[in-house]
Design a protein around this motif. Structure first.
Motif, PDB file in Angstrom:
ATOM      1  N   LEU A 224       0.835  -1.205   0.000  1.00 24.96           N
ATOM      2  CA  LEU A 224       0.000   0.000   0.000  1.00 24.96           C
ATOM      3  C   LEU A 224       0.870   1.257   0.000  1.00 24.96           C
ATOM      4  CD1 LEU A 224      -2.925   1.113   0.212  1.00 24.96           C
ATOM      5  CD2 LEU A 224      -2.590   1.179   2.702  1.00 24.96           C
ATOM      6  N   THR A 225       0.608   2.166  -0.946  1.00 27.81           N
ATOM      7  CA  THR A 225       1.386   3.398  -1.057  1.00 27.81           C
ATOM      8  C   THR A 225       0.509   4.610  -0.748  1.00 27.81           C
ATOM      9  OG1 THR A 225       0.890   3.781  -3.399  1.00 27.81           O
ATOM     10  CG2 THR A 225       2.753   2.325  -2.884  1.00 27.81           C
ATOM     11  N   MET A 226       1.164   5.739  -0.503  1.00 26.30           N
ATOM     12  CA  MET A 226       0.430   6.977  -0.275  1.00 26.30           C
ATOM     13  C   MET A 226      -0.406   7.345  -1.495  1.00 26.30           C
ATOM     14  SD  MET A 226      -0.514   9.523   1.561  1.00 26.30           S
ATOM     15  CE  MET A 226       0.587   9.646   2.991  1.00 26.30           C
ATOM     16  N   GLY A 227       0.152   7.149  -2.697  1.00 26.01           N
ATOM     17  CA  GLY A 227      -0.603   7.435  -3.908  1.00 26.01           C
ATOM     18  C   GLY A 227      -1.889   6.635  -3.985  1.00 26.01           C
ATOM     19  N   GLN A 228      -1.862   5.374  -3.544  1.00 20.08           N
ATOM     20  CA  GLN A 228      -3.067   4.548  -3.566  1.00 20.08           C
ATOM     21  C   GLN A 228      -4.088   5.017  -2.534  1.00 20.08           C
ATOM     22  OE1 GLN A 228      -1.007   0.747  -3.155  1.00 20.08           O
ATOM     23  NE2 GLN A 228      -1.623   0.184  -5.232  1.00 20.08           N
ATOM     24  N   VAL A 229      -3.612   5.440  -1.373  1.00 21.96           N
ATOM     25  CA  VAL A 229      -4.531   5.944  -0.347  1.00 21.96           C
ATOM     26  C   VAL A 229      -5.248   7.200  -0.849  1.00 21.96           C
ATOM     27  CG1 VAL A 229      -4.645   6.995   1.950  1.00 21.96           C
ATOM     28  CG2 VAL A 229      -3.243   4.959   1.586  1.00 21.96           C
ATOM     29  N   LEU A 230      -4.478   8.142  -1.397  1.00 25.31           N
ATOM     30  CA  LEU A 230      -5.076   9.375  -1.891  1.00 25.31           C
ATOM     31  C   LEU A 230      -6.005   9.106  -3.079  1.00 25.31           C
ATOM     32  CD1 LEU A 230      -1.912  11.671  -1.736  1.00 25.31           C
ATOM     33  CD2 LEU A 230      -3.867  11.689  -0.158  1.00 25.31           C
ATOM     34  N   SER A 231      -5.631   8.153  -3.927  1.00 25.02           N
ATOM     35  CA  SER A 231      -6.450   7.837  -5.093  1.00 25.02           C
ATOM     36  C   SER A 231      -7.725   7.114  -4.699  1.00 25.02           C
ATOM     37  CB  SER A 231      -5.642   6.998  -6.087  1.00 25.02           C
ATOM     38  OG  SER A 231      -4.548   7.734  -6.571  1.00 25.02           O
ATOM     39  N   ALA A 232      -7.660   6.284  -3.662  1.00 27.33           N
ATOM     40  CA  ALA A 232      -8.874   5.632  -3.177  1.00 27.33           C
ATOM     41  C   ALA A 232      -9.857   6.673  -2.628  1.00 27.33           C
ATOM     42  CB  ALA A 232      -8.527   4.606  -2.100  1.00 27.33           C
ATOM     43  N   ALA A 233      -9.327   7.660  -1.905  1.00 31.01           N
ATOM     44  CA  ALA A 233     -10.193   8.740  -1.414  1.00 31.01           C
ATOM     45  C   ALA A 233     -10.785   9.527  -2.579  1.00 31.01           C
ATOM     46  CB  ALA A 233      -9.391   9.668  -0.494  1.00 31.01           C
ATOM     47  N   MET A 234      -9.986   9.745  -3.618  1.00 29.45           N
ATOM     48  CA  MET A 234     -10.451  10.467  -4.801  1.00 29.45           C
ATOM     49  C   MET A 234     -11.560   9.688  -5.509  1.00 29.45           C
ATOM     50  SD  MET A 234      -7.990  11.750  -7.867  1.00 29.45           S
ATOM     51  CE  MET A 234      -8.636  12.359  -9.424  1.00 29.45           C
ATOM     52  N   ALA A 235     -11.365   8.378  -5.666  1.00 33.96           N
ATOM     53  CA  ALA A 235     -12.387   7.549  -6.308  1.00 33.96           C
ATOM     54  C   ALA A 235     -13.679   7.544  -5.500  1.00 33.96           C
ATOM     55  CB  ALA A 235     -11.862   6.128  -6.486  1.00 33.96           C
ATOM     56  N   ALA A 236     -13.552   7.458  -4.180  1.00 39.93           N
ATOM     57  CA  ALA A 236     -14.740   7.491  -3.325  1.00 39.93           C
ATOM     58  C   ALA A 236     -15.463   8.827  -3.452  1.00 39.93           C
ATOM     59  CB  ALA A 236     -14.340   7.227  -1.870  1.00 39.93           C
ATOM     60  N   ALA A 237     -14.689   9.924  -3.528  1.00 37.44           N
ATOM     61  CA  ALA A 237     -15.295  11.240  -3.722  1.00 37.44           C
ATOM     62  C   ALA A 237     -16.028  11.307  -5.048  1.00 37.44           C
ATOM     63  CB  ALA A 237     -14.223  12.328  -3.659  1.00 37.44           C
ATOM     64  N   GLY A 238     -15.473  10.676  -6.084  1.00 35.74           N
ATOM     65  CA  GLY A 238     -16.129  10.659  -7.376  1.00 35.74           C
ATOM     66  C   GLY A 238     -17.452   9.913  -7.338  1.00 35.74           C
ATOM     67  N   ILE A 239     -17.469   8.788  -6.662  1.00 35.25           N
ATOM     68  CA  ILE A 239     -18.710   8.015  -6.542  1.00 35.25           C
ATOM     69  C   ILE A 239     -19.764   8.810  -5.767  1.00 35.25           C
ATOM     70  CG2 ILE A 239     -19.721   5.931  -5.537  1.00 35.25           C
ATOM     71  CD1 ILE A 239     -16.978   4.572  -6.096  1.00 35.25           C
ATOM     72  N   GLY A 240     -19.332   9.448  -4.682  1.00 33.37           N
ATOM     73  CA  GLY A 240     -20.264  10.265  -3.909  1.00 33.37           C
ATOM     74  C   GLY A 240     -20.780  11.450  -4.702  1.00 33.37           C
ATOM     75  N   LEU A 241     -19.888  12.093  -5.477  1.00 34.20           N
ATOM     76  CA  LEU A 241     -20.298  13.234  -6.293  1.00 34.20           C
ATOM     77  C   LEU A 241     -21.287  12.813  -7.367  1.00 34.20           C
ATOM     78  CD1 LEU A 241     -19.979  16.215  -7.105  1.00 34.20           C
ATOM     79  CD2 LEU A 241     -17.993  15.532  -8.495  1.00 34.20           C
ATOM     80  N   TRP A 242     -21.080  11.650  -7.956  1.00 35.40           N
ATOM     81  CA  TRP A 242     -22.008  11.144  -8.978  1.00 35.40           C
ATOM     82  C   TRP A 242     -23.418  11.024  -8.402  1.00 35.40           C
ATOM     83  CZ3 TRP A 242     -21.558   9.611 -14.142  1.00 35.40           C
ATOM     84  CH2 TRP A 242     -22.629   8.878 -14.652  1.00 35.40           C
ATOM     85  N   ALA A 243     -23.503  10.422  -7.220  1.00 33.72           N
ATOM     86  CA  ALA A 243     -24.821  10.252  -6.591  1.00 33.72           C
ATOM     87  C   ALA A 243     -25.420  11.598  -6.197  1.00 33.72           C
ATOM     88  CB  ALA A 243     -24.683   9.341  -5.366  1.00 33.72           C
ATOM     89  N   TRP A 244     -24.611  12.482  -5.641  1.00 33.54           N
ATOM     90  CA  TRP A 244     -25.117  13.782  -5.179  1.00 33.54           C
ATOM     91  C   TRP A 244     -25.614  14.638  -6.329  1.00 33.54           C
ATOM     92  CZ3 TRP A 244     -22.393  18.781  -5.378  1.00 33.54           C
ATOM     93  CH2 TRP A 244     -23.116  19.790  -4.709  1.00 33.54           C
TER      94      TRP A 244
END
Length: 280
Positions: free
Chosen positions: A242-262
């Protein structure tokens, strides 16, 4: 396979020594500018008043692209300082503005462009999500050029590999490594552009193309990080993978999914009507 060892400086003329990496930023921003202008013209169509709208939005874009460039630089640098090496910069605060020493973060640059873009568009009474969608479908072009710049600099190279195309990078010792910069140029650049650009005129709720970019980039970056050597000052954060880039990208992907629904809920279940309201 030998690394080509391209001189990071394009040419030298006295103290003037432009670098390929800086040129990649210029090419990325220029491509974004031209592609957004094309969207403005496509979306204006041929209805009465279309030319006036094209001129007005073109003038708005001229200022916006400068603001986004500033957001990329400020956000990218601060993101690197905060996400990747806070201890060093806390002890050496004078080094924070020294971007010529290297150290930029895509995730920080994204936050910088969102923040400054929102401020600029709000100040001019323009719809943020409409413009965010226009920028989102062009962003992979800039990402592609940025990763080429990383490759030319011989930085952000991959993990040790025995594949036929593995390269020995100058800063990576004598071990052949994945050319992960090229993998990411393909995933974050070419693949994402092929996915997003054909959707530019889809009548979705404003903000959903931005949401798709966030989620798709997050997934592409997580995949690319599987081949990339983690930053030496951080190493792996967990379990040797697990890398920092993956942690930040997972948060980014989750934000994208939430934004899509919102954004879908904000449109009241009618993505077409929401798009029409936001692009009037």
């Amino acid at each position: 396979m030998p690394y080509p060892e391209i001189d990071p400086v394009i040419f030298r003329l006295g103290p003037f020594a432009p670098r390929w990496y800086g040129l990649m930023y210029v090419l990325g921003l220029t491509a974004a500018y031209l592609l957004i202008r094309r969207q403005i013209r496509e979306q204006a169509g041929t209805a009465p008043g279309a030319e006036a709208r094209i001129r007005a939005e073109g003038d708005l874009l001229d200022g916006l692209i400068a603001v986004l460039a500033l957001g990329v630089i400020l956000g990218g640098r601060l993101g690197y300082v905060l996400f990747y090496n806070p201890g060093y910069y806390l002890a050496h605060p004078a080094e924070i503005p020294a971007i010529w020493h290297g150290g930029m973060s895509f995730h920080g640059g994204l936050l910088g462009t969102l923040a400054l873009g929102w401020w600029y568009l709000r100040r001019h009474g323009a719809d943020f999500w409409t413009w965010a969608d226009r920028a989102a479908v062009t962003a992979p072009v800039g990402l592609f050029f940025g990763r080429l710049g990383n490759f030319i600099n011989g930085e952000l190279y991959g993990r040790p590999a025995d594949v036929p195309w593995a390269m020995v990078f100058p800063g990576g010792g004598l071990v052949p490594r994945h050319p992960s910069q090229l993998y990411e140029a393909g995933l974050e650049g070419l693949l994402l552009f092929a996915l997003l650009w054909p959707l530019r005129n889809r009548p979705w709720a404003a903000g959903r193309k931005t949401a798709l970019f966030l989620a798709a980039y997050g997934a592409a970056r997580i995949a690319g990080e599987c081949f990339r050597q983690p930053d030496p000052q951080l190493g792996f954060l967990y379990g040797g993978w697990l890398t920092m880039g993956q942690v930040l990208s997972a948060a980014m992907a989750a934000a994208g999914i939430g934004l899509w629904a919102w954004r879908g809920r904000q449109a009241g279940g009618g993505p077409l009507s929401a798009t029409r309201r936001s692009t009037r």
